[in-house]
Design a protein around this motif. Sequence first.
Motif, mmCIF file in Angstrom:
data_model
loop_
_atom_site.group_PDB
_atom_site.id
_atom_site.type_symbol
_atom_site.label_atom_id
_atom_site.label_comp_id
_atom_site.label_asym_id
_atom_site.label_seq_id
_atom_site.Cartn_x
_atom_site.Cartn_y
_atom_site.Cartn_z
ATOM 1 N N VAL A 35 -5.390 -3.547 8.713
ATOM 2 C CA VAL A 35 -4.402 -2.692 8.051
ATOM 3 C C VAL A 35 -5.136 -1.473 7.519
ATOM 4 O O VAL A 35 -6.044 -1.595 6.684
ATOM 5 C CB VAL A 35 -3.689 -3.435 6.904
ATOM 6 N N THR A 36 -4.755 -0.305 8.005
ATOM 7 C CA THR A 36 -5.419 0.940 7.616
ATOM 8 C C THR A 36 -4.449 1.820 6.839
ATOM 9 O O THR A 36 -3.337 2.088 7.309
ATOM 10 C CB THR A 36 -5.923 1.708 8.855
ATOM 11 N N ALA A 37 -4.879 2.256 5.658
ATOM 12 C CA ALA A 37 -4.053 3.126 4.823
ATOM 13 C C ALA A 37 -4.810 4.407 4.508
ATOM 14 O O ALA A 37 -6.032 4.387 4.318
ATOM 15 C CB ALA A 37 -3.677 2.409 3.526
ATOM 16 N N HIS A 38 -4.072 5.522 4.482
ATOM 17 C CA HIS A 38 -4.657 6.800 4.086
ATOM 18 C C HIS A 38 -4.170 7.157 2.688
ATOM 19 O O HIS A 38 -2.968 7.157 2.420
ATOM 20 C CB HIS A 38 -4.261 7.897 5.080
ATOM 21 N N PHE A 39 -5.131 7.454 1.824
ATOM 22 C CA PHE A 39 -4.833 7.874 0.455
ATOM 23 C C PHE A 39 -5.462 9.239 0.197
ATOM 24 O O PHE A 39 -6.483 9.588 0.809
ATOM 25 C CB PHE A 39 -5.410 6.879 -0.563
ATOM 26 N N THR A 40 -4.881 10.002 -0.718
ATOM 27 C CA THR A 40 -5.532 11.235 -1.143
ATOM 28 C C THR A 40 -6.776 10.885 -1.941
ATOM 29 O O THR A 40 -6.919 9.779 -2.461
ATOM 30 C CB THR A 40 -4.595 12.091 -2.012
ATOM 31 N N SER A 81 0.092 7.031 4.551
ATOM 32 C CA SER A 81 0.504 6.360 5.788
ATOM 33 C C SER A 81 -0.210 5.022 5.871
ATOM 34 O O SER A 81 -1.275 4.838 5.280
ATOM 35 C CB SER A 81 0.175 7.215 7.019
ATOM 36 N N VAL A 82 0.387 4.093 6.621
ATOM 37 C CA VAL A 82 -0.211 2.770 6.817
ATOM 38 C C VAL A 82 0.036 2.335 8.263
ATOM 39 O O VAL A 82 1.128 2.563 8.796
ATOM 40 C CB VAL A 82 0.388 1.709 5.866
ATOM 41 N N SER A 83 -0.950 1.738 8.882
ATOM 42 C CA SER A 83 -0.779 1.196 10.235
ATOM 43 C C SER A 83 -1.355 -0.214 10.296
ATOM 44 O O SER A 83 -2.302 -0.543 9.581
ATOM 45 C CB SER A 83 -1.462 2.095 11.273
ATOM 46 N N ILE A 84 -0.747 -1.040 11.159
ATOM 47 C CA ILE A 84 -1.237 -2.392 11.415
ATOM 48 C C ILE A 84 -1.642 -2.465 12.879
ATOM 49 O O ILE A 84 -0.841 -2.133 13.764
ATOM 50 C CB ILE A 84 -0.163 -3.455 11.119
ATOM 51 N N LEU A 94 0.828 -1.208 0.000
ATOM 52 C CA LEU A 94 0.000 0.000 0.000
ATOM 53 C C LEU A 94 0.867 1.264 0.000
ATOM 54 O O LEU A 94 0.523 2.261 -0.655
ATOM 55 C CB LEU A 94 -0.941 -0.010 1.207
ATOM 56 N N MET A 95 1.986 1.228 0.715
ATOM 57 C CA MET A 95 2.906 2.365 0.691
ATOM 58 C C MET A 95 3.519 2.527 -0.702
ATOM 59 O O MET A 95 3.666 3.645 -1.213
ATOM 60 C CB MET A 95 4.010 2.182 1.732
ATOM 61 N N GLU A 96 3.848 1.398 -1.331
ATOM 62 C CA GLU A 96 4.469 1.436 -2.658
ATOM 63 C C GLU A 96 3.544 2.052 -3.703
ATOM 64 O O GLU A 96 3.999 2.724 -4.632
ATOM 65 C CB GLU A 96 4.887 0.029 -3.092
ATOM 66 N N ILE A 97 2.233 1.823 -3.580
ATOM 67 C CA ILE A 97 1.318 2.334 -4.598
ATOM 68 C C ILE A 97 0.814 3.742 -4.279
ATOM 69 O O ILE A 97 -0.030 4.272 -5.014
ATOM 70 C CB ILE A 97 0.123 1.381 -4.815
#
Length: 380
Positions: free
Chosen positions: A95-100, A49-52, A42-45
């Motif tokens: 797993v939580t990811a924040h995207f624009t 930020s990402v949290s587990i 998720l960080m690569e794409i």
Amino acid sequence: QSMSVRPIEDHEALHNSASKLVSLKFIQLTKRTEPGLLADYLMEIGASSVSITDHDANTEEEVPIFAEPGDSLTLAAVIGGDAGVGKNIWVRSDVTAHFTGAFDPLLIVDNVRTAFDLGTSPRFEVDQVPDLDWVKVVQSSWKPCLSGGFVLRFPWHTDDDIRDCIKDIGSSNENTDDNYYKEIQLEGGIAFGTGEHPTTQLCLEWITQLLQKNDNDIELFLDYGAGSGILGIAACKLKPFGLQAVGVEIDSDAIQIADSNSASNNVNMKSYLPRQLGDDDESASLIMKAMQRSQVDVLPEVMTGARFDACAANILARPLISLAETIANMLKPGAPIGLSGILEWQGEEVVEAYSEYFDNVKIEKERGGWVLVSGTRKTL
């Protein structure tokens, strides 16, 4: 499997607003799904930020993998030591990811299904991150801290904040007189040492008692593993005339923060890189990288040898043990030492390591599962 997503019209609004953040949360992932790899993907794409996190936290099904202060159980993270760092994972994770808002969450989920060769899409939720001034939100939750006769404040704290903090102490053991406390102002930053952690509080109390008892004997104070510089600054505040504090730190960013904090508090303290690289590869690598930066200095040769009258070191048990001889060689005979960053179950191991170089080494105080170890440098 079930999914939970926002209505399509709300999703389109998020998609059209690239300045907003969208929270994409994958739910109840098992170890087989490899949450750590998913986080990296998720960080690569393009995730911001990402949290587990543990899906079963605070439930009857929770299975802890990290020891907390006061826990009686010995866990995989403890048994594995450094080798286990980053390798332990919960039975079920989120797993939580924040995207624009420019990203399409549904497309991301489909890409995850394909990339990880999943039969069906994993369970997920999509939500909008509130559009807040997060700097102000964090600052509003970071209150002034009272510890060991000091009031620790940040630049955004007002005098009214300080007075309210002292009044809020109420019926506790701390003095509620404004004039009782010596102020230390700290800059927000990455360096450890803001006064809220039990280990910092233990060290501040030890320094206060030390200088009240031996004020005239201590002129050169060593803050080993200085972080924010809080311990050395505290020593200078207690003895504003005739005491110089020296910080030793392996992180160049922390050194700059500590020096900035020293300047804003108008005290005689400067921090340096150690002259020795250290026994472990990670410390040696950090020191070598920092040495390449012109804005940080290495401890001057004139400060080597048994020169210091007292030392406080708030690091962690493992590095403290490896540094026992190094720190001992920097202290004069009879110099007192206060050590923390030590979990209760690690205390005796630290006592044993320092007993070779110090007299009367003991666990002096405990708080919240952490301990402070003290001793006196042996006569050479």
